[in-house]
Motif scaffolding. Sequence first.
Motif, mmCIF file in Angstrom:
data_model
loop_
_atom_site.group_PDB
_atom_site.id
_atom_site.type_symbol
_atom_site.label_atom_id
_atom_site.label_comp_id
_atom_site.label_asym_id
_atom_site.label_seq_id
_atom_site.Cartn_x
_atom_site.Cartn_y
_atom_site.Cartn_z
ATOM 1 N N ARG A 227 -40.643 58.607 48.043
ATOM 2 C CA ARG A 227 -41.454 59.629 48.713
ATOM 3 C C ARG A 227 -41.087 61.049 48.267
ATOM 4 O O ARG A 227 -41.948 61.912 48.138
ATOM 5 C CB ARG A 227 -41.301 59.508 50.232
ATOM 6 N N GLN A 228 -39.794 61.293 48.040
ATOM 7 C CA GLN A 228 -39.350 62.655 47.794
ATOM 8 C C GLN A 228 -39.553 63.104 46.339
ATOM 9 O O GLN A 228 -39.641 64.292 46.061
ATOM 10 C CB GLN A 228 -37.862 62.784 48.169
ATOM 11 N N LYS A 229 -39.568 62.139 45.385
ATOM 12 C CA LYS A 229 -39.758 62.453 43.960
ATOM 13 C C LYS A 229 -38.767 63.519 43.494
ATOM 14 O O LYS A 229 -39.130 64.558 42.942
ATOM 15 C CB LYS A 229 -41.200 62.918 43.686
ATOM 16 N N SER A 230 -37.494 63.220 43.728
ATOM 17 C CA SER A 230 -36.434 64.171 43.419
ATOM 18 C C SER A 230 -35.823 63.876 42.058
ATOM 19 O O SER A 230 -35.464 62.734 41.755
ATOM 20 C CB SER A 230 -35.356 64.096 44.511
ATOM 21 N N LYS A 231 -35.684 64.911 41.220
ATOM 22 C CA LYS A 231 -35.022 64.740 39.924
ATOM 23 C C LYS A 231 -33.558 64.359 40.112
ATOM 24 O O LYS A 231 -33.009 63.565 39.344
ATOM 25 C CB LYS A 231 -35.132 66.034 39.116
ATOM 26 N N THR A 232 -32.941 64.937 41.146
ATOM 27 C CA THR A 232 -31.543 64.604 41.428
ATOM 28 C C THR A 232 -31.401 63.130 41.771
ATOM 29 O O THR A 232 -30.504 62.432 41.272
ATOM 30 C CB THR A 232 -31.012 65.472 42.588
ATOM 31 N N PHE A 233 -32.301 62.638 42.635
ATOM 32 C CA PHE A 233 -32.267 61.222 43.010
ATOM 33 C C PHE A 233 -32.422 60.345 41.771
ATOM 34 O O PHE A 233 -31.690 59.372 41.568
ATOM 35 C CB PHE A 233 -33.380 60.912 44.003
ATOM 36 N N MET A 234 -33.405 60.674 40.921
ATOM 37 C CA MET A 234 -33.685 59.853 39.747
ATOM 38 C C MET A 234 -32.495 59.835 38.793
ATOM 39 O O MET A 234 -32.138 58.778 38.245
ATOM 40 C CB MET A 234 -34.924 60.377 39.033
ATOM 41 N N LEU A 235 -31.866 60.973 38.613
ATOM 42 C CA LEU A 235 -30.711 61.043 37.730
ATOM 43 C C LEU A 235 -29.575 60.171 38.246
ATOM 44 O O LEU A 235 -28.949 59.415 37.488
ATOM 45 C CB LEU A 235 -30.246 62.495 37.608
ATOM 46 N N LEU A 236 -29.309 60.248 39.557
ATOM 47 C CA LEU A 236 -28.226 59.455 40.148
ATOM 48 C C LEU A 236 -28.527 57.962 40.080
ATOM 49 O O LEU A 236 -27.626 57.148 39.836
ATOM 50 C CB LEU A 236 -28.000 59.887 41.596
ATOM 51 N N ILE A 237 -29.784 57.591 40.292
ATOM 52 C CA ILE A 237 -30.168 56.175 40.193
ATOM 53 C C ILE A 237 -29.838 55.647 38.800
ATOM 54 O O ILE A 237 -29.262 54.561 38.641
ATOM 55 C CB ILE A 237 -31.677 55.994 40.491
ATOM 56 N N ASP A 238 -30.164 56.427 37.790
ATOM 57 C CA ASP A 238 -29.949 55.963 36.420
ATOM 58 C C ASP A 238 -28.460 55.925 36.063
ATOM 59 O O ASP A 238 -28.000 54.985 35.399
ATOM 60 C CB ASP A 238 -30.699 56.875 35.446
ATOM 61 N N VAL A 239 -27.709 56.913 36.530
ATOM 62 C CA VAL A 239 -26.268 56.929 36.256
ATOM 63 C C VAL A 239 -25.585 55.704 36.862
ATOM 64 O O VAL A 239 -24.830 54.980 36.194
ATOM 65 C CB VAL A 239 -25.629 58.230 36.792
ATOM 66 N N LEU A 240 -25.862 55.460 38.127
ATOM 67 C CA LEU A 240 -25.215 54.338 38.823
ATOM 68 C C LEU A 240 -25.754 53.001 38.327
ATOM 69 O O LEU A 240 -25.016 52.021 38.198
ATOM 70 C CB LEU A 240 -25.410 54.466 40.330
ATOM 71 N N GLY A 241 -27.068 52.940 38.077
ATOM 72 C CA GLY A 241 -27.667 51.704 37.585
ATOM 73 C C GLY A 241 -27.093 51.286 36.249
ATOM 74 O O GLY A 241 -26.756 50.104 36.041
ATOM 75 N N LYS A 242 -26.966 52.231 35.331
ATOM 76 C CA LYS A 242 -26.384 51.914 34.019
ATOM 77 C C LYS A 242 -24.925 51.476 34.167
ATOM 78 O O LYS A 242 -24.448 50.602 33.433
ATOM 79 C CB LYS A 242 -26.470 53.142 33.114
ATOM 80 N N ARG A 243 -24.230 52.065 35.124
ATOM 81 C CA ARG A 243 -22.836 51.691 35.365
ATOM 82 C C ARG A 243 -22.746 50.222 35.790
ATOM 83 O O ARG A 243 -21.872 49.467 35.334
ATOM 84 C CB ARG A 243 -22.258 52.612 36.444
ATOM 85 N N LEU A 244 -23.640 49.787 36.665
ATOM 86 C CA LEU A 244 -23.652 48.384 37.100
ATOM 87 C C LEU A 244 -24.039 47.455 35.955
ATOM 88 O O LEU A 244 -23.472 46.363 35.799
ATOM 89 C CB LEU A 244 -24.624 48.205 38.273
ATOM 90 N N VAL A 245 -25.006 47.857 35.143
ATOM 91 C CA VAL A 245 -25.416 47.030 34.003
ATOM 92 C C VAL A 245 -24.255 46.858 33.033
ATOM 93 O O VAL A 245 -24.015 45.759 32.500
ATOM 94 C CB VAL A 245 -26.637 47.650 33.293
ATOM 95 N N ASN A 246 -23.504 47.920 32.804
ATOM 96 C CA ASN A 246 -22.342 47.825 31.916
ATOM 97 C C ASN A 246 -21.285 46.875 32.486
ATOM 98 O O ASN A 246 -20.646 46.113 31.737
ATOM 99 C CB ASN A 246 -21.739 49.214 31.701
ATOM 100 N N MET A 247 -21.089 46.924 33.808
ATOM 101 C CA MET A 247 -20.142 45.999 34.429
ATOM 102 C C MET A 247 -20.595 44.561 34.210
ATOM 103 O O MET A 247 -19.786 43.675 33.904
ATOM 104 C CB MET A 247 -20.028 46.292 35.927
ATOM 105 N N TYR A 248 -21.907 44.316 34.372
ATOM 106 C CA TYR A 248 -22.445 42.974 34.189
ATOM 107 C C TYR A 248 -22.238 42.513 32.739
ATOM 108 O O TYR A 248 -21.809 41.371 32.481
ATOM 109 C CB TYR A 248 -23.931 42.960 34.543
ATOM 110 N N SER A 249 -22.519 43.384 31.794
ATOM 111 C CA SER A 249 -22.373 43.026 30.381
ATOM 112 C C SER A 249 -20.929 42.694 30.041
ATOM 113 O O SER A 249 -20.647 41.789 29.235
ATOM 114 C CB SER A 249 -22.863 44.179 29.498
ATOM 115 N N HIS A 250 -20.019 43.404 30.645
ATOM 116 C CA HIS A 250 -18.594 43.196 30.352
ATOM 117 C C HIS A 250 -18.076 41.894 30.948
ATOM 118 O O HIS A 250 -17.238 41.206 30.333
ATOM 119 C CB HIS A 250 -17.793 44.386 30.897
ATOM 120 N N GLU A 251 -18.552 41.505 32.143
ATOM 121 C CA GLU A 251 -17.953 40.397 32.890
ATOM 122 C C GLU A 251 -18.698 39.076 32.732
ATOM 123 O O GLU A 251 -18.106 37.998 32.822
ATOM 124 C CB GLU A 251 -17.884 40.757 34.382
ATOM 125 N N SER A 252 -19.988 39.118 32.489
ATOM 126 C CA SER A 252 -20.779 37.880 32.512
ATOM 127 C C SER A 252 -20.590 37.079 31.228
ATOM 128 O O SER A 252 -20.253 37.625 30.173
ATOM 129 C CB SER A 252 -22.263 38.210 32.701
#
Length: 775
Positions: free
Chosen positions: A572-597
Motif C-alpha cells: 500500500r505504501q509503495k516505499s523505496k525504503t521498504f523495497m530496498l530492505l526487502i531486497d537486501v534481506l531477501g538476497k541474504r536468505l537466498v544466499n543462506m539457502y544456497s550455502h546450506e542446501s
Amino acid sequence: MIDNHPQTDSSHNDNLNQDIYAVKSKTPKILVLSSYPPIECGIATYTSDLVNALRNQFGKSFETVICAVENDMDHVTYNEPVHLKLNSGDPQSYVELKNKINTDPGISMMMIQHEFGLYRRAESAFLEMLEEIKKPIAIVFHTVLSAPDEDMLYNVKRIAAAVERIIVLTQTSSIILEKTYGIEKSKINIIRHGTHLIVNRNTMEMKQAYGLNKRLILSTFGLISSGKSIETTIRALPEIAKKHPEVLFLVIGKTHPVVFKEEGDKYIDSLKELSKALEMENHIHFINRFLPLEELLDYLQMTDVYLFTSNNPNQAVSGTFTYALGCGCPIVSTPIPHALEVLQKGYGKIIDFNSDLQLSVAVNELLDDEESRNNMRQHNFQTNMANSWENTAIAHTLLFKSMLNDQLHIQYSIPPIKLDHLNRMTNQFGMYQFSHFNTPDQNSGYTLDDNARALLTVCLEHEYKQGPGILDKIEKYLKFIAFCQKPDGSFNNYVDENKKFPDSNNVENLEDSNGRAIWALGYLAGMSDSMPQNLRNEAEQMITKAASAIENIHSTRAMAFAIKGLCFGQARQKSKTFMLLIDVLGKRLVNMYSHESDSKWKWFESYLTYANSAIPQSLLLAYMVTGDNIYKTVARTSFDFFLKKVFTENRLSVIPNEVWLHKGSAQGRAGAEQPIDVAYTIFALETFAEVFPEMKYDEKMQIAFSWFLGNNHLNQTVYNPITGGCYDGLETENMNMNQGAESTLCYLLSRLTIQKTMEHTDKNKSTYTLSEIEH
C-alpha cells in the motif's frame, strides 16, 4: 497475503456447527440409548453432556440421535426431539426397538449407556435385543461389580459377546472386566467421565458475591438418597466446627426422584433433624434444588473441601466426584475405585465408609493447611483437564471411527472467534506475558513479542469485523510498540511489571522480537482505508525510523519476520525504503539457502527449529512484491521440503522444541509441540495457497488448524473454548495448561486466518470444503 481482503458486512460466524471439513459420503447416524433430560439422574446428565460435546466438536461428522429410556410411570416432555423411545419394563418395546434399528438404513451404529437398574425389569428382553441387533454396538458400563453372582457374571458375558466395544470409565473397571469376567482386553476402551471446563476465578471474590466470604466451605452435591451417607459428615461437624467455627457445610441437591416417589423427603428431613440435635444448624445449609450448571460450578469453585461419602463400595465412578475434580476441589472421599485411582500421591484424602471420626480428622487437617489445599487444587484442576467433555468427545469419535471405518469421516467444527482471554490478559498498558492457568501473571511483565502479535490479531479482527473497542486495542498495542522503540530505531523486548526496561534487553539477542515488531507494523501500515490514516502513518514512520536497524538484522527468522512486515506495508505504501530492505534481506536468505542446501536438505540452516514456515513464506511474499523468480523458486522448494518433515498421515506434527531436527539426523520424537509453530505453518500455507492454488495448500492449512482442536498426538484440544485461551503446548504425555499470551495469540491469529480464507473462497458458504481427516 499481500492485498488485504475487502471488508464484508458479515458478523462473527459463531455457529459451533460450522464445519471445516466436507462430508464425503452420507452422514452416519449413531443412536444413543439412555435415559435423557429432563429425567433427573446421573446417566441422563452424563448422556446429555456427552451428546452436546459430540455435536459441538464434530458438526456433521455424524448425526447423534436419542432413544430415550422410560418406564410406565414416566410422562416426559423432552427439551429436544428424541428419535425413539424404549419402555424399559415392556419386553415388546425391546422387540420393536430392535426391528426399527435393523430396518432403518440411516442408523449406522448404536451406543448404549448401561446401568443395571435401567433395564432390570426386562433383563432377558434387553439381552435378546442386543444379540439380534445387526448394527455395531458400543456399550458404556457405568457400574462394574467386582464380586458378581453367577447370574450377573453370565449376563455381563452375554452383553460383551453381543457388542463390538465396551467403554468403561476407570482403569479399575477395565481390570475387573478382564480378570473377573474374562472379557478380552482388546474389546475394552477406557474413556474417563467428562467434566466441564471452567474459567478459573478468584474464590474470595466469588464467596463475597454469594455472601460467603467469611466462611470455610465444605460441600457435597447430587441427587440425594441414603446411599450418599451425608449423615457421616453431619456427625463429624461438631469436631470440625470446634476447631474451625467459620465452617459451613453445603448440601447441594434435592431428593432423587425415584426415592421421592417412594418416601418423599424423608432422608433430607432426617438429616435436618440430626443437624438440629447436634446443634449444627448454623454450620449446615441445604440447597434443596437441582442447580443450573453455571451456579453449580460456582459453588464447587468456592468449596474449600469437597466431601464424597458414598457408602457403596461397588460404585465404580461418580459424576459428582468428577465435577468436583474438574473445579480443582481438594477432596475427602470414601474408597470407591474412582477415588482410589485418582486421589494418589496425597492429592486427596481417603477415609473408611461411615467413619465420621476419620472424616473430621481429614477435614481439619486440610483446613489447617492452606498450602496443601492449594497444591491439591492446582493438581486436581490441571490433571482433570484431560477429561474435559471436549476431549471425551474426541475419544468417543475416534472409537466410532474405528468401528465404522469408511462410513465416518472425522470433521472438526470451527469454534467461534472469542477474544475473552486476550481481553483478560490485557490492561491499559499492554498484554501480560504469562498466565497461571487462565489467570494473568502480572509479575511476568510484558514483551514486545506478545504485543506485536496482539497488534496483528486485532488488525485481523478489524478486517473481519469492525466491532466496538477494536480500534482502541489497536491504538493500545501500537503505543506499546512505540514505547519499546529506542532512539536508534531498534526495539527493547522486555518490560517489567513497573513499566521499566530490565537489563535483559541489553544482554539478550533481540533481533527476532525486532523482526516481529516490523511484521506487525508493516501489516498495519498496509491495511485498507477502513483503518484510520493516522494509525497507518504512525506504523510506517516507526518502520522508517528502524530502517538502519532492520538492514543490520542477520538472524534468519528475524529477517523473515521483517520481510513479511515490509511486504505487507509495501503493498500500500509503495516505499523505496521498504523495497530496498526487502531486497537486501531477501538476497541474504537466498544466499543462506544456497550455502546450506544440497540434494537431500533443502533448507536455509543445518537444522529445523521453531517458526520455520516464516522463512519460505517471507521469500514468497518478496516474490509477490518484487517479481523476482529466485524468491519464488527458493520459497517453493524449501517449503515443500519442510512440509514433508511435519505432515504425516493427515496430521501436523511440528518440530518438537526439546529436540530440533538437525541435518542428517532422524526425525525427533513426538512431544513438546507449541502453538507458535502451528500458527506460522498456517500463515505460510495461506500465502502459498494464493500463489499456487493448484497445489491444495489450503487443505493442509485446515489440517494444521485441526491441531488446535484435537488432531494431535495427545488427541486433546489445545484451545479452551470456555476461556477463549490456548494452552501453552503439548508435552509428550500431557498438556501445559497455562494459557499465556503467545499461545493464545497464535491460536487467534490462526483462527482469523482460517476465517479470511473461508470468506475469500466463498462468502456465501457456511462450510469450507476440505479432504477428510484420518487418524
